[in-house]
Write an enzyme that holds these catalytic residues in place. Structure first.
Site, PDB file in Angstrom:
ATOM      1  N   ARG A  59      42.470  41.080  41.255  1.00  0.00           N
ATOM      2  CA  ARG A  59      41.451  41.044  42.303  1.00  0.00           C
ATOM      3  C   ARG A  59      41.921  40.363  43.579  1.00  0.00           C
ATOM      4  O   ARG A  59      41.266  40.460  44.620  1.00  0.00           O
ATOM      5  CB  ARG A  59      40.152  40.409  41.767  1.00  0.00           C
ATOM      6  CG  ARG A  59      39.439  41.327  40.763  1.00  0.00           C
ATOM      7  CD  ARG A  59      38.078  40.770  40.384  1.00  0.00           C
ATOM      8  NE  ARG A  59      38.157  39.507  39.703  1.00  0.00           N
ATOM      9  CZ  ARG A  59      38.343  39.356  38.394  1.00  0.00           C
ATOM     10  NH1 ARG A  59      38.460  40.410  37.618  1.00  0.00           N
ATOM     11  NH2 ARG A  59      38.401  38.154  37.859  1.00  0.00           N
ATOM     12  N   GLU A  96      41.620  29.219  29.992  1.00  0.00           N
ATOM     13  CA  GLU A  96      40.672  28.345  29.301  1.00  0.00           C
ATOM     14  C   GLU A  96      41.053  28.074  27.844  1.00  0.00           C
ATOM     15  O   GLU A  96      41.047  26.940  27.397  1.00  0.00           O
ATOM     16  CB  GLU A  96      39.279  28.974  29.373  1.00  0.00           C
ATOM     17  CG  GLU A  96      38.261  27.981  29.883  1.00  0.00           C
ATOM     18  CD  GLU A  96      36.962  28.663  30.201  1.00  0.00           C
ATOM     19  OE1 GLU A  96      36.989  29.817  30.666  1.00  0.00           O
ATOM     20  OE2 GLU A  96      35.917  28.028  29.982  1.00  0.00           O
TER      21      GLU A  96
END
Ligand code: AMP
Length: 171
Positions: A59, A96
């Site tokens: 992105r 994460e």
């Protein structure tokens, strides 16, 4: 409210439970929104000498290429491991619950190049930090990291505090 926020959509629990995903597809769908965002990012680059724009898969590519074109400088993609065909500079980074590797062609940056780094979202800062290190290990100087948005709660700015940062929108 920042008008740009009207083009950014929250999607709860994507890609997994507990994540509030910031969806930029409404922004990409709007020529006015794209112009507004690009204008905001460019407004903070006026007095900087930039030789290359480096942006992060996937992105980061949308506005990365627009920025490079507007600044009339080369665009350099940073990709996930195994996607670039020639010799690369690589760097692992933490996500994460896992880790991954980012890569850049080893001839993409010349020693002394002034580099603008762009991605869509600054969250924990792990991705941007890895990219700054890749650029520096190739001999480039990071002159700014810019983002469509920063998620302030996640304190990513702390991880890249030694570089100038700009986000068009803050949450
Ligand atoms: P981080 O390394 O934690 O700063 O994460 C930044 C990268 O993850 C960017 O390339 C974003 O595309 C993506 N990202 C992280 N959090 C979000 C979110 N809440 N919504 C959309 N993209 C995100």
């Amino acid at each position: 409210m920042n008008l740009l926020k009207t083009y950014i959509r929250d999607v709860a629990d994507f890609p997994k439970k507990g994540i509030l995903f910031k969806d930029i597809t409404p922004l990409l769908k709007s020529p006015d929104g794209v112009a507004l965002c690009l204008e905001s990012l460019l407004s903070q680059l006026q007095n900087l000498k930039i030789d290359k724009v480096v942006a992060i898969e996937a992105r980061g590519f949308f506005f990365g290429i627009l920025l490079a074109q507007a600044l009339k400088v080369p665009f350099v993609p940073i990709r996930k491991a195994g996607k670039l065909p020639r010799k690369v500079v690589a760097r692992p980074y933490d996500l994460e619950y896992s880790s991954d590797v980012l890569e850049m062609h080893d001839d993409a940056i010349q020693i002394g190049d002034n580099v603008l780094i762009h991605d869509d979202v600054l969250a924990t800062g792990g991705t941007a930090e890895a990219v700054c290190r890749i650029v520096e290990s190739a001999g480039g100087k990071v002159v700014q990291c810019n983002f469509i948005m920063e998620l302030n709660k996640l304190q990513g700015a702390k991880k890249i505090s030694s570089y100038p940062i700009y986000a068009a929108v803050n949450y």
